[in-house]
Scaffold this active site. Structure first.
Site, PDB file in Angstrom:
ATOM      1  N   HIS A 167       1.135  -1.586   0.067  1.00 35.17           N
ATOM      2  CA  HIS A 167      -0.072   0.038   0.324  1.00 35.17           C
ATOM      3  C   HIS A 167       0.715   1.073  -0.050  1.00 35.17           C
ATOM      4  O   HIS A 167       0.365   2.240   0.161  1.00 35.17           O
ATOM      5  CB  HIS A 167      -0.777   0.166   1.143  1.00 35.17           C
ATOM      6  CG  HIS A 167      -1.578  -1.255   1.044  1.00 35.17           C
ATOM      7  ND1 HIS A 167      -2.858  -1.398   0.323  1.00 35.17           N
ATOM      8  CD2 HIS A 167      -2.162  -1.821   2.046  1.00 35.17           C
ATOM      9  CE1 HIS A 167      -3.986  -2.339   0.004  1.00 35.17           C
ATOM     10  NE2 HIS A 167      -2.940  -2.426   1.608  1.00 35.17           N
ATOM     11  N   ASP A 203      -2.437 -10.904  -2.515  1.00 38.39           N
ATOM     12  CA  ASP A 203      -3.165 -10.175  -1.130  1.00 38.39           C
ATOM     13  C   ASP A 203      -4.267 -10.283  -1.279  1.00 38.39           C
ATOM     14  O   ASP A 203      -5.030  -9.933  -2.773  1.00 38.39           O
ATOM     15  CB  ASP A 203      -2.255  -8.441  -0.734  1.00 38.39           C
ATOM     16  CG  ASP A 203      -2.511  -8.373   0.437  1.00 38.39           C
ATOM     17  OD1 ASP A 203      -1.744  -8.531   1.730  1.00 38.39           O
ATOM     18  OD2 ASP A 203      -3.277  -7.621   0.904  1.00 38.39           O
ATOM     19  N   HIS A 205      -5.681  -7.691  -0.924  1.00 38.82           N
ATOM     20  CA  HIS A 205      -6.315  -6.248  -0.841  1.00 38.82           C
ATOM     21  C   HIS A 205      -5.613  -5.545  -1.820  1.00 38.82           C
ATOM     22  O   HIS A 205      -4.162  -5.791  -2.324  1.00 38.82           O
ATOM     23  CB  HIS A 205      -5.692  -4.826  -0.168  1.00 38.82           C
ATOM     24  CG  HIS A 205      -6.804  -5.825   1.359  1.00 38.82           C
ATOM     25  ND1 HIS A 205      -6.220  -6.564   2.163  1.00 38.82           N
ATOM     26  CD2 HIS A 205      -7.889  -5.455   2.635  1.00 38.82           C
ATOM     27  CE1 HIS A 205      -6.887  -6.760   3.691  1.00 38.82           C
ATOM     28  NE2 HIS A 205      -7.878  -6.100   3.389  1.00 38.82           N
ATOM     29  N   ASP A 291      -3.990 -13.105   2.696  1.00 35.76           N
ATOM     30  CA  ASP A 291      -5.383 -12.670   3.955  1.00 35.76           C
ATOM     31  C   ASP A 291      -6.903 -13.269   3.288  1.00 35.76           C
ATOM     32  O   ASP A 291      -7.390 -12.761   3.638  1.00 35.76           O
ATOM     33  CB  ASP A 291      -5.528 -11.719   4.177  1.00 35.76           C
ATOM     34  CG  ASP A 291      -5.214 -10.529   3.319  1.00 35.76           C
ATOM     35  OD1 ASP A 291      -4.144 -11.072   2.230  1.00 35.76           O
ATOM     36  OD2 ASP A 291      -4.530  -9.228   3.497  1.00 35.76           O
ATOM     37  N   TYR A 330      -3.713 -12.294   8.778  1.00 39.47           N
ATOM     38  CA  TYR A 330      -3.508 -11.534   9.122  1.00 39.47           C
ATOM     39  C   TYR A 330      -4.564 -12.908  10.645  1.00 39.47           C
ATOM     40  O   TYR A 330      -4.429 -13.093  12.135  1.00 39.47           O
ATOM     41  CB  TYR A 330      -4.339 -10.690  10.347  1.00 39.47           C
ATOM     42  CG  TYR A 330      -4.322  -9.242   9.035  1.00 39.47           C
ATOM     43  CD1 TYR A 330      -2.936  -8.957   9.992  1.00 39.47           C
ATOM     44  CD2 TYR A 330      -4.801  -9.341   7.867  1.00 39.47           C
ATOM     45  CE1 TYR A 330      -2.129  -7.836   8.691  1.00 39.47           C
ATOM     46  CE2 TYR A 330      -4.272  -8.392   7.142  1.00 39.47           C
ATOM     47  CZ  TYR A 330      -3.137  -7.838   7.358  1.00 39.47           C
ATOM     48  OH  TYR A 330      -2.167  -6.798   6.084  1.00 39.47           O
TER      49      TYR A 330
HETATM   50  C1  SP5 Z   1      -0.957  -5.126   3.846  1.00 44.69           C
HETATM   51  C2  SP5 Z   1      -2.514  -5.873   3.478  1.00 44.69           C
HETATM   52  O1  SP5 Z   1      -2.786  -6.168   4.644  1.00 44.69           O
HETATM   53  N1  SP5 Z   1      -3.175  -4.349   5.046  1.00 44.69           N
HETATM   54  C3  SP5 Z   1      -4.739  -4.001   4.828  1.00 44.69           C
HETATM   55  C4  SP5 Z   1      -5.009  -3.404   5.691  1.00 44.69           C
HETATM   56  C5  SP5 Z   1      -7.064  -3.521   5.580  1.00 44.69           C
HETATM   57  N2  SP5 Z   1      -6.850  -3.324   6.537  1.00 44.69           N
HETATM   58  C6  SP5 Z   1      -8.258  -2.363   6.835  1.00 44.69           C
HETATM   59  C7  SP5 Z   1      -8.721  -1.696   8.099  1.00 44.69           C
HETATM   60  C8  SP5 Z   1     -10.443  -1.504   7.668  1.00 44.69           C
HETATM   61  C9  SP5 Z   1     -10.527  -1.975   9.171  1.00 44.69           C
HETATM   62  N3  SP5 Z   1     -10.210  -3.014  10.118  1.00 44.69           N
HETATM   63  C10 SP5 Z   1     -10.721  -2.868  10.998  1.00 44.69           C
HETATM   64  C11 SP5 Z   1     -11.093  -3.913  11.051  1.00 44.69           C
HETATM   65  C12 SP5 Z   1     -12.526  -4.507  11.971  1.00 44.69           C
HETATM   66  N4  SP5 Z   1     -12.937  -5.335  12.316  1.00 44.69           N
HETATM   67 ZN    ZN Z   2      -4.045  -7.282   2.804  1.00 44.01          ZN
END
Ligand code: SP5
Ligand code: ZN
Length: 356
Positions: A167, A203, A205, A291, A330
């Site tokens: 990112h 990934d 995302h 993920d 994660y």
């Molecule tokens: C590298 C990578 O996988 N980065 C991922 C970042 C995505 N984060 C998004 C967060 C959105 C809110 N997350 C809160 C989860 C509450 N259950």
């Molecule tokens: Zn990710």
């Protein structure tokens, strides 16, 4: 296979993320990479220590101002007294100088480090504290060391790193990413291989940072399969199929967004599209996020261990020099097995893991 790893990777401990204004427990934890490194070692792979990344290698991909900010932000934050008053023990941005805020004119460098964080951060989730820089630099160091190994003749090397990188862009950080480890590796592979090099991003995302770094370049292609941002997922503003690259890079960027609930069959058919994009490349970098796994807390995709194993097989069969770089993933109960499933598939070895 050699796995590049350093204990310094565990020194970054953001402990939290500020999400919709609320401090919540962060999922990008040091334990992730300890589990992955231990599992690869248990499977007979050799852990090797990195050499230090050079400023030139970082600045081939990143603005020196971003690098300098990341290197100094925590000490500046402490000097500014924020840990005592108002009681914030991590670097968090405060004001965001959006492009139109100064009608496209470059913003002044603010005196306050809290304001400066807003010049570089695109979200509030990606915190900086004690040990962050040491881990960020170690991750980039592992990535270039994996490149060294491949350039020296290894067919494949794995940089088992965190914080992740995809990112992070030329002059911005966010999404738990600070420096773009995969982009640094890809850029570093161009000269010794003659290029083109392709980054294949698995990934869950979209790797908006990697995409933007190479958007106008033909020598590094970028392909990604990821959760559809149009369905409401991070990074929200990028990752659409209409983003195909520009100028020299036109056609060298491929996004395959997929809906929530997508499982192995459609995900693997997207991986085949990414493989086609990489056809004719001299080397590949795999941005290996695990993920997309069905129980991951950060994504609604439904990919299994077998899916990751088959993706490894598909990419391994290309027979190209390959640098694999860990990104997201994660679920601490499964991150190691998912990673070794991919590596087993890539290497054509049978799994001894629990999913075998
Ligand atoms: C590298 C990578 O996988 N980065 C991922 C970042 C995505 N984060 C998004 C967060 C959105 C809110 N997350 C809160 C989860 C509450 N259950
Ligand atoms: Zn990710």
């Amino acid at each position: 296979m050699k796995v590049v790893y350093s204990p310094d990777l565990t020194r970054h401990d953001p402990a939290a993320e500020i999400w919709v204004g609320v401090r919540i427990v962060g999922t990008e934890v040091a334990r992730r990479v300890e589990l992955v490194a231990a599992a690869t070692e248990a499977q007979g792979h050799q852990l090797v220590a990195p050499r230090l990344v050079t400023a030139a290698e970082l600045e081939a991909v990143h603005d020196p101002g971003l690098v300098e900010f990341l290197r100094t932000a925590w000490s500046r934050w402490q000097e500014s007294g924020y840990p005592r008053e108002p009681g914030q023990d991590r670097v968090v941005p405060y004001v965001f100088p959006l492009y139109s805020f100064s009608s496209g004119r470059p913003p002044r460098r603010p005196a306050s480090v809290a304001a400066l964080a807003g010049l570089y951060a695109f979200d509030t989730m990606t915190l900086i504290g004690p040990g962050s820089w040491e881990a960020i630099e170690a991750a980039a160091s592992c990535a270039v060391t994996a490149v060294d190994l491949v350039v020296a003749g290894e067919q494949v090397a794995f940089a088992a790193v965190r914080p992740p990188g995809h990112h992070a862009g030329r002059d911005f950080y966010g999404g738990s990413c600070y420096l773009n480890n995969s982009a640094i590796a890809a850029s570093r592979l161009v000269a010794p291989t003659g290029g083109p090099v392709s980054v294949i991003d698995l990934d869950a995302h979209h790797g908006n940072g990697t995409q933007e770094i190479f958007y106008r370049r033909a020598d590094v292609r970028y392909g990604s399969v990821h959760i559809d941002p149009a369905a409401g997922y991070f990074p929200h503003f990028l990752g659409f199929a209409t983003e195909r690259g520009e100028g020299q890079g036109e056609g060298a960027n491929l996004n395959v967004p997929i809906p929530p609930g997508t499982g192995d069959r459609e995900w693997l058919s997207a991986v085949e599209e990414l493989r086609d994009l990489a056809d004719g490349s001299r080397a590949i970098v795999v941005s290996l996020g695990v993920d997309a796994w069905s129980d991951d807390p950060e994504s609604p995709l439904e990919v299994t261990h077998d899916g990751y194993r088959t993706a490894g097989t598909l990419l391994g069969e290309m027979g190209l020099p390959t640098v694999i770089v860990l990104e997201g993933g994660y679920d601490l109960a499964e991150i190691a097995a998912l990673t070794t499933s991919f590596l087993d598939g890539f290497l054509g070895t049978s799994s001894t893991g629990p999913s075998g």
